[in-house]
Design a protein around this motif. Structure first.
Motif, PDB file in Angstrom:
ATOM      1  N   VAL A 129       0.838  -1.201   0.000  1.00 36.04           N
ATOM      2  CA  VAL A 129       0.000   0.000   0.000  1.00 36.04           C
ATOM      3  C   VAL A 129       0.873   1.251   0.000  1.00 36.04           C
ATOM      4  O   VAL A 129       0.625   2.213  -0.750  1.00 36.04           O
ATOM      5  N   ILE A 130       1.920   1.251   0.833  1.00 35.07           N
ATOM      6  CA  ILE A 130       2.798   2.420   0.945  1.00 35.07           C
ATOM      7  C   ILE A 130       3.533   2.681  -0.366  1.00 35.07           C
ATOM      8  O   ILE A 130       3.571   3.818  -0.865  1.00 35.07           O
ATOM      9  N   PHE A 131       4.101   1.642  -0.949  1.00 33.24           N
ATOM     10  CA  PHE A 131       4.879   1.837  -2.174  1.00 33.24           C
ATOM     11  C   PHE A 131       3.980   2.151  -3.366  1.00 33.24           C
ATOM     12  O   PHE A 131       4.403   2.894  -4.274  1.00 33.24           O
ATOM     13  N   GLU A 132       2.777   1.628  -3.387  1.00 33.01           N
ATOM     14  CA  GLU A 132       1.843   1.990  -4.451  1.00 33.01           C
ATOM     15  C   GLU A 132       1.435   3.454  -4.324  1.00 33.01           C
ATOM     16  O   GLU A 132       1.294   4.162  -5.324  1.00 33.01           O
ATOM     17  N   ALA A 133       1.255   3.910  -3.082  1.00 36.17           N
ATOM     18  CA  ALA A 133       0.937   5.325  -2.869  1.00 36.17           C
ATOM     19  C   ALA A 133       2.085   6.214  -3.327  1.00 36.17           C
ATOM     20  O   ALA A 133       1.874   7.284  -3.914  1.00 36.17           O
ATOM     21  N   ALA A 134       3.313   5.762  -3.084  1.00 35.36           N
ATOM     22  CA  ALA A 134       4.486   6.539  -3.469  1.00 35.36           C
ATOM     23  C   ALA A 134       4.590   6.711  -4.979  1.00 35.36           C
ATOM     24  O   ALA A 134       5.226   7.649  -5.465  1.00 35.36           O
TER      25      ALA A 134
END
Length: 321
Positions: free
Chosen positions: A168-173
């Motif tokens: 989720v974090i890396f997709e948001a980034a």
């Protein structure tokens, strides 16, 4: 009035979902309604605002400022105001920070030539030496939000969930440009060789894959006080590794002088060289503040060398204890 009310509700819904195009579309509908009602100046201003926002190229500003959905449970959003001139670092380290900013400011030029700006960064060194502050400075200087990863929310007792949260974090980034800070990173990136939990190793492997495949849209910053316990496979995945250390006497004087300002006018800083040994940036700031408050509370207007020396000795005693 009914139409205006529906428009307001539609604007709120599109804002909440982070759908910029829907938001702009509704705003243009409002402009059209204003024109029909004879409010031509308002209609023109709304259209101009929409066209300016669309042409600016800013991506999902509302989503970045207020993380939503799964991301909102994993990060703490802030908008730092600390500037580069407030960051006191050794010359070599300061030049690395300047280089990061330069590459980010000219990221389009680099990308047009087939090169990615440095965006995977590892900061390591003792507590209180400026690692988190550097992340804040990068965010401020680049006009980006700082999204600090909540490791308590990230690290689930069900380790499979942790890998999903990392995704989720890396997709948001990829879509929400910001500075993503993994503080106390050793909790996630500890050496796999000493860990016999297979799922924990898979979590770190997942992080390495996500990190290696991350685009340059955002900056990923990992900060740790314990480089020695990090898995060796991590280091080659970062574009830059910045090593932080305790300040020397010159840097210590700059830190304290910056915090005290004119109240420390006339202080002979070289005479305090022995008293700053072993203290971090954070210790020095607290010592300066302690000295200043003692003077103010006693009715004075200037701190002396003895005031500062006394505060520094207290900080040294506390750090040894």
């Amino acid at each position: 009035m009914a139409g205006s009310g529906e428009h307001v509700k539609a604007l709120v819904r599109s804002h909440a979902s982070g759908d910029d195009e829907a938001f702009y579309s509704v705003a243009l509908q409002v402009a059209a309604q204003a024109a029909r009602q004879g409010h031509h100046r308002l209609a023109k201003d709304l259209k101009t605002a929409v066209e300016t926002s669309r042409s600016s190229g800013t991506k999902k500003v509302t989503s970045i400022a207020q993380p939503r959905g799964d991301l909102s449970d994993l990060v703490i959003a802030s908008h730092p105001t600390v500037s580069l001139k407030e960051l006191v670092l050794p010359d070599e380290l300061a030049s690395h920070v300047q280089r990061i900013l330069s590459e980010q400011r000219q990221r389009k030029n680099l990308l047009d030539h087939g090169f990615e700006p440095s965006h995977r960064l590892l900061f390591e060194g003792p507590p209180g030496t400026g690692k988190t502050m550097t992340a804040a400075v990068l965010a401020h200087e680049l006009s980006l939000p700082l999204l600090t990863i909540r490791l308590d929310s990230l690290m689930s007792k069900f380790m499979g969930e942790t890998a999903s949260k990392l995704r989720v974090i890396f997709e948001a980034a990829e879509t929400q440009r910001a500075v993503y800070l993994f503080d106390e990173f050793d909790a996630l990136g500890g050496d796999r060789a000493g860990n016999d939990v297979g799922e924990a190793r898979r979590i770190l492997n997942s992080f390495l894959v996500f990190l290696e495949n991350s685009s340059s849209e955002s900056l990923i910053v990992a900060a740790t006080n314990h480089r020695s316990i990090l898995d060796k496979a991590l280091f080659r995945r970062f574009d830059m590794v910045l090593d932080y250390a305790l300040p020397d006497a010159r840097q210590a004087a700059i830190v304290m002088r910056g915090r005290l300002g004119s109240i420390a006018k006339g202080v002979r800083w070289p005479s305090l060289a022995e008293n700053v040994a072993g203290l971090s940036h954070a210790d020095l700031v607290r010592a300066a503040e302690s000295a200043a408050k003692s003077v103010i509370l006693s009715g004075g207007s200037r701190v002396t060398v003895d005031d500062i020396r006394s505060a520094l000795r207290s900080r040294q005693a506390a750090s040894l204890g």
